[in-house]
Design an enzyme around this catalytic site. Structure first.
Site, PDB file in Angstrom:
ATOM      1  N   TYR A  95       4.493  -6.755 -16.554  1.00  0.00           N
ATOM      2  CA  TYR A  95       3.861  -8.050 -16.248  1.00  0.00           C
ATOM      3  C   TYR A  95       4.657  -9.273 -16.715  1.00  0.00           C
ATOM      4  O   TYR A  95       4.770 -10.250 -15.966  1.00  0.00           O
ATOM      5  CB  TYR A  95       2.409  -8.081 -16.759  1.00  0.00           C
ATOM      6  N   GLU A 137      -6.361  -1.938 -15.511  1.00  0.00           N
ATOM      7  CA  GLU A 137      -5.446  -0.793 -15.314  1.00  0.00           C
ATOM      8  C   GLU A 137      -5.431   0.129 -16.533  1.00  0.00           C
ATOM      9  O   GLU A 137      -5.337   1.353 -16.397  1.00  0.00           O
ATOM     10  CB  GLU A 137      -4.038  -1.306 -14.971  1.00  0.00           C
ATOM     11  N   ARG A 206       5.502   6.439  -1.653  1.00  0.00           N
ATOM     12  CA  ARG A 206       4.546   6.092  -0.593  1.00  0.00           C
ATOM     13  C   ARG A 206       3.167   6.624  -0.975  1.00  0.00           C
ATOM     14  O   ARG A 206       3.049   7.647  -1.647  1.00  0.00           O
ATOM     15  CB  ARG A 206       4.917   6.770   0.740  1.00  0.00           C
ATOM     16  N   GLY A 274      -5.858   6.901  15.100  1.00  0.00           N
ATOM     17  CA  GLY A 274      -4.558   7.525  14.794  1.00  0.00           C
ATOM     18  C   GLY A 274      -4.589   8.296  13.494  1.00  0.00           C
ATOM     19  O   GLY A 274      -5.525   9.059  13.221  1.00  0.00           O
ATOM     20  N   VAL A 275      -3.582   8.057  12.647  1.00  0.00           N
ATOM     21  CA  VAL A 275      -3.473   8.807  11.394  1.00  0.00           C
ATOM     22  C   VAL A 275      -4.520   8.354  10.371  1.00  0.00           C
ATOM     23  O   VAL A 275      -4.673   8.964   9.310  1.00  0.00           O
ATOM     24  CB  VAL A 275      -2.016   8.756  10.858  1.00  0.00           C
ATOM     25  N   ILE A 277      -7.326   9.026  10.507  1.00  0.00           N
ATOM     26  CA  ILE A 277      -8.228  10.173  10.395  1.00  0.00           C
ATOM     27  C   ILE A 277      -8.212  10.773   8.981  1.00  0.00           C
ATOM     28  O   ILE A 277      -9.209  11.348   8.533  1.00  0.00           O
ATOM     29  CB  ILE A 277      -7.814  11.267  11.440  1.00  0.00           C
ATOM     30  N   PHE A 393      -3.599   1.102   6.426  1.00  0.00           N
ATOM     31  CA  PHE A 393      -2.350   1.369   5.742  1.00  0.00           C
ATOM     32  C   PHE A 393      -1.539   0.097   5.601  1.00  0.00           C
ATOM     33  O   PHE A 393      -1.258  -0.566   6.573  1.00  0.00           O
ATOM     34  CB  PHE A 393      -1.596   2.479   6.479  1.00  0.00           C
TER      35      PHE A 393
HETATM   36  C1  HEM Z   1       0.887  -4.219  -4.781  1.00  0.00           C
HETATM   37  C2  HEM Z   1      -0.705  -8.382  -6.666  1.00  0.00           C
HETATM   38  C3  HEM Z   1       1.755  -7.484 -10.748  1.00  0.00           C
HETATM   39  C4  HEM Z   1       4.040  -3.890  -8.451  1.00  0.00           C
HETATM   40  C5  HEM Z   1       0.223  -5.403  -4.966  1.00  0.00           C
HETATM   41  C6  HEM Z   1      -0.667  -5.976  -3.998  1.00  0.00           C
HETATM   42  C7  HEM Z   1      -1.099  -7.140  -4.512  1.00  0.00           C
HETATM   43  C8  HEM Z   1      -0.488  -7.322  -5.814  1.00  0.00           C
HETATM   44  C9  HEM Z   1      -2.067  -8.092  -3.845  1.00  0.00           C
HETATM   45  C10 HEM Z   1      -1.037  -5.353  -2.633  1.00  0.00           C
HETATM   46  C11 HEM Z   1      -2.150  -4.379  -2.846  1.00  0.00           C
HETATM   47  C12 HEM Z   1      -2.348  -3.390  -1.722  1.00  0.00           C
HETATM   48  O1  HEM Z   1      -1.360  -2.861  -1.221  1.00  0.00           O
HETATM   49  O2  HEM Z   1      -3.499  -3.125  -1.383  1.00  0.00           O
HETATM   50  C13 HEM Z   1      -0.190  -8.489  -7.940  1.00  0.00           C
HETATM   51  C14 HEM Z   1      -0.517  -9.553  -8.871  1.00  0.00           C
HETATM   52  C15 HEM Z   1       0.175  -9.299 -10.028  1.00  0.00           C
HETATM   53  C16 HEM Z   1       0.935  -8.082  -9.809  1.00  0.00           C
HETATM   54  C17 HEM Z   1      -1.445 -10.711  -8.588  1.00  0.00           C
HETATM   55  C18 HEM Z   1       0.217 -10.088 -11.329  1.00  0.00           C
HETATM   56  C19 HEM Z   1      -0.824 -10.647 -11.880  1.00  0.00           C
HETATM   57  C20 HEM Z   1       2.606  -6.441 -10.479  1.00  0.00           C
HETATM   58  C21 HEM Z   1       3.571  -5.902 -11.404  1.00  0.00           C
HETATM   59  C22 HEM Z   1       4.241  -4.896 -10.765  1.00  0.00           C
HETATM   60  C23 HEM Z   1       3.667  -4.806  -9.424  1.00  0.00           C
HETATM   61  C24 HEM Z   1       3.771  -6.379 -12.847  1.00  0.00           C
HETATM   62  C25 HEM Z   1       5.379  -4.044 -11.271  1.00  0.00           C
HETATM   63  C26 HEM Z   1       6.528  -4.525 -11.578  1.00  0.00           C
HETATM   64  C27 HEM Z   1       3.397  -3.698  -7.242  1.00  0.00           C
HETATM   65  C28 HEM Z   1       3.792  -2.698  -6.273  1.00  0.00           C
HETATM   66  C29 HEM Z   1       2.870  -2.777  -5.222  1.00  0.00           C
HETATM   67  C30 HEM Z   1       1.949  -3.826  -5.581  1.00  0.00           C
HETATM   68  C31 HEM Z   1       4.987  -1.764  -6.392  1.00  0.00           C
HETATM   69  C32 HEM Z   1       2.815  -1.906  -3.947  1.00  0.00           C
HETATM   70  C33 HEM Z   1       3.256  -2.616  -2.726  1.00  0.00           C
HETATM   71  C34 HEM Z   1       4.700  -2.464  -2.360  1.00  0.00           C
HETATM   72  O3  HEM Z   1       5.436  -1.634  -2.916  1.00  0.00           O
HETATM   73  O4  HEM Z   1       5.119  -3.205  -1.473  1.00  0.00           O
HETATM   74  N1  HEM Z   1       0.307  -6.220  -6.061  1.00  0.00           N
HETATM   75  N2  HEM Z   1       0.680  -7.637  -8.540  1.00  0.00           N
HETATM   76  N3  HEM Z   1       2.685  -5.740  -9.297  1.00  0.00           N
HETATM   77  N4  HEM Z   1       2.291  -4.357  -6.787  1.00  0.00           N
HETATM   78 FE1  HEM Z   1       1.441  -5.939  -7.703  1.00  0.00          FE
END
Ligand code: HEM
Length: 399
Positions: A95, A137, A206, A274-275, A277, A393
């Site tokens: 963070y 978390e 994924r 689609g997927v 399902i 998705f």
């Molecule tokens: C996904 C917000 C901090 C890593 C997401 C999503 C949101 C979000 C809205 C999309 C959720 C979904 O797919 O349904 C935030 C906010 C943060 C924060 C507001 C801080 C307050 C972090 C941190 C990390 C991180 C610290 C790690 C370094 C990821 C990853 C995804 C994700 C890897 C999956 C989407 C992808 O790989 O494209 N986050 N996040 N996030 N977040 Fe965060």
């Protein structure tokens, strides 16, 4: 506690952020990955290249800023994201890295308009938002660890079976490589898998929904082979289809996600595109095991029978009151003769009007255009928001 002054500054900068939000987050990601390339093992490169994650983060920061004095109001959204974070092994130490780079990006894009006062107010606000995520978390890690014998993040699984379900969808059966049991999960939940693709610099992960009811000695995921594109699309699904074989190991995190079946007595309608399902199959199997008297209607949409997965599993579901229907966009003659064939075309107003029952709950999953149209039509037909449960998705904010 944030001071009223900080709250006022943060809220008053929302309009500026709304204009520059996406540029700020793009700058943020560029800077962050330059300084911390190891984070590329966590982030989905396809989402990055297509700008999906940028929009998701920008939207969430803005939403949080608007509710900075009442973060409780956005807890459901935070929880959904926290499930994703937990499933990706995002940890508290990540963070500050995100915070530092976000503030730097705000400064870089806004220039002189980003005064020290504004930056300091945002630093404080980010701290509060980050703490809200970290707290939720932390509880999720604890729960996952308690339920799964200390399993907190990635663990090795072995592919023990690989079954082609349609021209495009193949299932992978996964069992823990150390011989331990798979944990139970809630129907509708997903797992993250992580693989090392030869020639790729970073690990790829994924999320895939578990496509079978809980209670077996394996996890099953069913993966659609996506069209391969220049922006990394289809890399992982094609690798899984073509190269991952029975006996291979892949890393998996414990089940996560809040799109889950509620055990109620109301009639339930499943609408799969689609997927999409996959989570719904796990849910309907669970209803048939646990609530065989619940009224169920299941509509599956597919382009045609050759790309449709789980036709047989769906038709074998045992329930006292079960109605199954297939909607094909381009059916063949064989498809039209299928006993469950309902219509050539889409899950439109006519199809949905037939599903309306007092108190029914709707579970919807599929690609974004399917979801948008189905959800909008259900609402037009008078179904209230709390009766419509959905997942699709990609980052949820895109809807
Ligand atoms: C996904 C917000 C901090 C890593 C997401 C999503 C949101 C979000 C809205 C999309 C959720 C979904 O797919 O349904 C935030 C906010 C943060 C924060 C507001 C801080 C307050 C972090 C941190 C990390 C991180 C610290 C790690 C370094 C990821 C990853 C995804 C994700 C890897 C999956 C989407 C992808 O790989 O494209 N986050 N996040 N996030 N977040 Fe965060």
């Amino acid at each position: 506690m944030l001071s009223q002054k900080t709250i006022d500054i943060v809220k008053s900068t929302v309009p500026v952020l709304e204009i520059h939000g996406e540029t700020i987050t793009k700058t943020f990601y560029k800077n962050m990955f330059e300084a911390h390339p190891e984070l590329l093992n966590i982030f989905n490169q396809t989402n990055q290249k297509r700008g999906r994650q940028q929009t998701a983060l920008a939207n969430t920061v803005l939403a949080a800023a608007k509710y900075i004095d009442n973060l409780g109001a956005i807890v459901p959204v935070v929880k959904q994201i926290a499930h994703k974070h937990r499933s990706l092994a995002v940890k508290p130490e990540h963070y500050p890295i995100v915070g530092e780079n976000l503030l730097k990006a705000i400064k870089e894009v806004l220039g002189d308009a980003a005064t020290d006062e504004i930056i300091n107010a945002w630093a404080e606000a980010y701290g509060v938002i980050a703490d809200a995520f970290i707290g939720i978390e932390k509880d999720m890690y604890k729960e996952a660890s308690e339920q799964n014998n200390g399993w907190e993040d990635y663990k090795e699984f072995r592919v023990t079976d690989k079954v082609q379900e349609s021209d495009l969808i193949t299932s992978f059966y996964l069992r823990p490589a150390d011989g331990t049991k798979v944990p139970t999960y809630l129907p509708g939940q997903y797992i993250t898998i992580r693989i090392n693709i030869p020639g790729e610099q970073y690990l790829c992960n994924r999320q895939y929904s578990l496509s079978v009811a809980p209670g077996h000695d394996y996890f099953r995921i069913s993966v659609k082979k996506e069209a391969e594109g220049e922006e990394h699309e289809g890399k992982v699904s094609n690798y899984l289809h073509k190269s991952v074989q029975i006996g291979d190991k892949i890393e998996v995190t414990a089940p996560a996600g809040d799109f889950v079946l509620e055990e109620k007595d109301t009639p339930v309608v499943f609408l799969a595109g689609g997927v999409g399902i996959t989570p719904l199959l796990s849910m309907v199997q669970t209803v048939s095991e646990k609530q065989p008297n619940r009224s169920v209607q299941f509509i599956q949409a597919a382009n045609n029978g050759s790309v449709q997965a789980f036709r047989n599993e769906l038709s074998e579901i045992k329930l006292a009151d079960y109605e199954l229907g297939f909607v094909y966009a381009s059916p063949t003659d064989i498809d039209k003769n299928n006993p469950y064939f309902v219509k050539e075309g889409y899950v439109d107003r006519d199809v949905l009007a037939e599903t309306i029952k007092p108190d029914a709950d709707y579970y919807v999953c599929g690609p974004v255009p399917f979801m948008k149209s189905v959800i909008a039509t259900l609402k037009e037909l008078g179904v209230t928001e709390e009766k419509i449960h959905f997942e699709f998705f990609g980052p949820a904010m895109a809807l």
